[in-house]
Design an enzyme around this catalytic site. Structure first.
Site, PDB file in Angstrom:
ATOM      1  N   ASP A  72      41.104  46.524  22.142  1.00 51.00           N
ATOM      2  CA  ASP A  72      40.813  47.618  23.065  1.00 51.00           C
ATOM      3  C   ASP A  72      41.762  47.496  24.260  1.00 51.00           C
ATOM      4  O   ASP A  72      42.520  46.535  24.358  1.00 51.00           O
ATOM      5  CB  ASP A  72      39.352  47.586  23.537  1.00 51.00           C
ATOM      6  CG  ASP A  72      38.908  46.182  23.880  1.00 51.00           C
ATOM      7  OD1 ASP A  72      39.741  45.433  24.438  1.00 51.00           O
ATOM      8  OD2 ASP A  72      37.758  45.829  23.596  1.00 51.00           O
ATOM      9  N   ASP A  74      42.446  47.620  28.452  1.00 59.10           N
ATOM     10  CA  ASP A  74      41.953  47.569  29.821  1.00 59.10           C
ATOM     11  C   ASP A  74      43.084  48.016  30.737  1.00 59.10           C
ATOM     12  O   ASP A  74      44.253  47.703  30.488  1.00 59.10           O
ATOM     13  CB  ASP A  74      41.570  46.140  30.202  1.00 59.10           C
ATOM     14  CG  ASP A  74      40.428  45.613  29.341  1.00 59.10           C
ATOM     15  OD1 ASP A  74      39.462  46.375  29.135  1.00 59.10           O
ATOM     16  OD2 ASP A  74      40.510  44.472  28.856  1.00 59.10           O
ATOM     17  N   ASP A 149      42.162  34.174  33.801  1.00 60.56           N
ATOM     18  CA  ASP A 149      42.044  32.806  33.317  1.00 60.56           C
ATOM     19  C   ASP A 149      43.370  32.195  32.845  1.00 60.56           C
ATOM     20  O   ASP A 149      43.806  31.164  33.355  1.00 60.56           O
ATOM     21  CB  ASP A 149      40.942  32.688  32.252  1.00 60.56           C
ATOM     22  CG  ASP A 149      40.972  33.806  31.219  1.00 60.56           C
ATOM     23  OD1 ASP A 149      41.923  34.622  31.228  1.00 60.56           O
ATOM     24  OD2 ASP A 149      40.046  33.864  30.390  1.00 60.56           O
TER      25      ASP A 149
HETATM   26  P1  ATP Z   1      39.711  39.820  23.608  1.00 57.87           P
HETATM   27  O1  ATP Z   1      39.311  41.164  24.163  1.00 57.87           O
HETATM   28  O2  ATP Z   1      40.806  39.844  22.618  1.00 57.87           O
HETATM   29  O3  ATP Z   1      38.544  39.038  23.173  1.00 57.87           O
HETATM   30  P2  ATP Z   1      40.501  39.387  26.305  1.00 57.87           P
HETATM   31  O4  ATP Z   1      41.365  38.332  26.937  1.00 57.87           O
HETATM   32  O5  ATP Z   1      40.950  40.800  26.434  1.00 57.87           O
HETATM   33  O6  ATP Z   1      40.314  38.966  24.820  1.00 57.87           O
HETATM   34  P3  ATP Z   1      38.167  40.216  27.710  1.00 57.87           P
HETATM   35  O7  ATP Z   1      36.827  39.569  27.764  1.00 57.87           O
HETATM   36  O8  ATP Z   1      38.307  41.584  27.174  1.00 57.87           O
HETATM   37  O9  ATP Z   1      39.074  39.201  26.889  1.00 57.87           O
HETATM   38  O10 ATP Z   1      38.759  40.127  29.179  1.00 57.87           O
HETATM   39  C1  ATP Z   1      39.809  40.936  29.656  1.00 57.87           C
HETATM   40  C2  ATP Z   1      40.650  40.167  30.668  1.00 57.87           C
HETATM   41  O11 ATP Z   1      39.834  39.777  31.791  1.00 57.87           O
HETATM   42  C3  ATP Z   1      41.248  38.873  30.147  1.00 57.87           C
HETATM   43  O12 ATP Z   1      42.454  39.082  29.489  1.00 57.87           O
HETATM   44  C4  ATP Z   1      41.402  38.063  31.411  1.00 57.87           C
HETATM   45  O13 ATP Z   1      42.550  38.464  32.114  1.00 57.87           O
HETATM   46  C5  ATP Z   1      40.195  38.465  32.223  1.00 57.87           C
HETATM   47  N1  ATP Z   1      39.043  37.565  32.001  1.00 57.87           N
HETATM   48  C6  ATP Z   1      38.057  37.691  31.086  1.00 57.87           C
HETATM   49  N2  ATP Z   1      37.158  36.696  31.165  1.00 57.87           N
HETATM   50  C7  ATP Z   1      37.568  35.909  32.166  1.00 57.87           C
HETATM   51  C8  ATP Z   1      37.068  34.712  32.785  1.00 57.87           C
HETATM   52  N3  ATP Z   1      35.968  34.139  32.342  1.00 57.87           N
HETATM   53  N4  ATP Z   1      37.769  34.196  33.814  1.00 57.87           N
HETATM   54  C9  ATP Z   1      38.896  34.796  34.280  1.00 57.87           C
HETATM   55  N5  ATP Z   1      39.403  35.902  33.756  1.00 57.87           N
HETATM   56  C10 ATP Z   1      38.770  36.473  32.714  1.00 57.87           C
HETATM   57 MG    MG Z   2      39.760  42.641  25.843  1.00 60.35          MG
END
Ligand code: ATP
Ligand code: MG
Length: 457
Positions: A72, A74, A149
């Protein structure tokens, strides 16, 4: 003295380097506007035309760089949620702790969040760098990058000029197949222990090695996960189990010492001697389905994870003389009572699990009385998938799973033939009086139909 001075100067240069990001052109990163979702590009355009900064950020940019299809999109922006909301007719503000905006475009939903400052900045710099609105601590783009993160997750793609803004050398880290924490890993894990699980999940899913500085503390800090609310852990575990790389993630978690006693769900998965083969088959099957874009359901997966506990309880009760059907239902309740709360499994999922389990004994009844009714059950397909896994793990004969597949796909005559050829004995179910006069196929008249009807209410 000189050393002190040098250190001071060096620190200042390092800080400046953080605030001045690299801008990486298309030739170096290769992501074209046409590769990203048109909806995400549009959202950035509209925000930029409105005078705001706007970028595709996070997982999508990282995945595109690695060559994975993004799940997805963001978008991160300098606009406040209210400003975003005002620019898009089909949008709504959501979230209590942090307000974000969902912008709907066609069938897609783009999650738009305002640049945020990190927790440290909350107390000291809020006044200087952003305004506080409820629990929303807005910040600059640089702060937004620093609170993320991993370096690979802190990349900002601008669809207008096809560049990536990179504050923490994320592109270089991805090229080197490294997942590197932004800042001091120990401090970041203390702030949010779930980052340990994210490290393992993202590393396994994307084929990135966790940088030793971020990997080493995991073992000793693992117990911090105990303080994380069960519901958040459950959400994170679901992400892991449905990442398409569950088998690799779980192996990695075991290697990092992240399972024993910390994650109740992992104990269930990794510490069952009897059902081990079944559980790993089921996880591999889930991975395959996710990667092929087929639907997967938590109910089905949890039904497999807990099945061998049910089998053991069921067997014990039958041996104590309880009739088979009530024994199964009580064994199911026992397992769910002890696990559902611990694992934070939601009520809806519990309902799905029970339906799948409750249909299992009915596959033993290959008679003209029971078989047609079973294949009409709305959950027949899921229950059959479950049966097939039981067969593949050696719990029941493969012939049984094959027979039901044949039966479900056969025409009328072929069904008659299959029924006539089906093995007798237990397969015909409990002894009954000879034929009743009225056919009762449409009514749930047997004990198990009634139990199932209760579950489906
Ligand atoms: P995926 O969606 O593929 O599982 P993602 O990295 O996009 O992985 P999301 O949970 O959608 O994970 O989070 C979007 C973004 O927000 C991440 O790429 C990161 O930059 C930030 N993020 C998410 N969780 C955390 C956290 N616990 N601490 C710091 N930043 C975070
Ligand atoms: Mg994501």
């Amino acid at each position: 003295m000189i050393r002190k001075l040098l250190r001071k100067v060096f620190r200042r240069t390092a800080a400046a380097a953080h605030n001045e990001p690299a801008t990486i052109p298309l030739e170096q990163h290769g992501i074209r506007r046409a590769q990203i979702s048109p909806a995400a590009a549009k959202v950035c355009d509209v925000l930029q035309e409105g005078g705001h900064k706007a970028f595709v950020v996070g997982g999508a940019v990282r995945d595109l760089l690695i060559g994975h299809p993004p799940k997805d999109y963001d978008v991160a922006t300098s606009a406040t949620p209210e400003q975003v909301r005002a620019l898009f007719r089909r949008s709504r503000i959501i979230g209590r702790r942090f307000k974000i905006v969902h912008v709907m475009s066609g069938r897609e939903t783009i999650e738009v969040s305002t640049f945020r400052a990190s927790h440290d900045a909350e107390a000291a710099e809020t006044d200087e760098h952003g305004r506080v609105l409820h629990d929303n601590v807005f910040g600059s783009q640089a702060e937004d990058a620093t609170r993320r993160d991993f370096t690979a997750n802190a990349l900002y793609y601008d669809p207008a000029n096809e560049t990536i803004v990179d504050y923490h050398h994320g592109v270089a880290d991805i090229r080197q197949k490294t997942l590197r924490m932004i800042g001091d890993p120990r401090a970041r894990y203390r702030e949010d222990p779930v980052r340990m699980l994210r490290a393992v999940r993202l590393g396994a899913k994307l084929g990135l090695a966790i940088d030793p500085a971020a990997r080493t503390p995991i073992r000793e800090m693992a117990e911090l996960l105990e303080n994380v609310p069960a519901a958040r852990l459950f959400d994170e575990m679901l992400k892991l189990l449905f990442s398409g790389y569950a088998v690799q993630c779980l192996r990695q978690l075991r290697e990092e010492g992240l399972h024993h006693g910390l994650l109740p769900l992992l104990d269930v998965i990794l510490e069952q001697p009897m059902g081990e083969r079944f559980v790993w088959l089921s996880l591999a099957n889930t991975d395959e389905r996710v990667r092929a874009d087929k639907p997967v359901s938590p109910g089905f997966l949890f039904a497999t994870l807990l099945w061998h506990q049910v089998l053991a309880g069921w067997e014990k009760r039958k041996q104590a003389g309880e009739p088979s059907q009530p024994a199964l239902f009580e064994a199911m309740d026992d397992v769910l009572d002890s696990q559902a709360r611990k694992l934070a499994i939601t009520r809806r999922i519990v309902g799905d699990i029970k339906e799948i389990w409750a249909l299992q004994p009915r596959f033993d009844r290959r008679s003209s009385r029971f078989a047609p009714r079973l294949i009409e059950q709305p959950r027949f397909r899921a229950a059959w998938d479950f049966l097939r896994l039981r067969a593949e793990s050696g719990e029941v004969p493969m012939e049984l799973a094959q027979w039901w597949d044949d039966y479900a796909h056969a025409g009328h005559d072929e069904r008659e033939r299959l029924l006539a050829a089906a093995p007798r004995g237990e397969a015909t179910g409990p002894k009954r009086r000879k034929r009743r006069r009225k056919p009762q196929a449409a009514q749930p008249d047997s004990a198990d139909d009634q139990s199932l009807a209760r579950l489906q209410d």
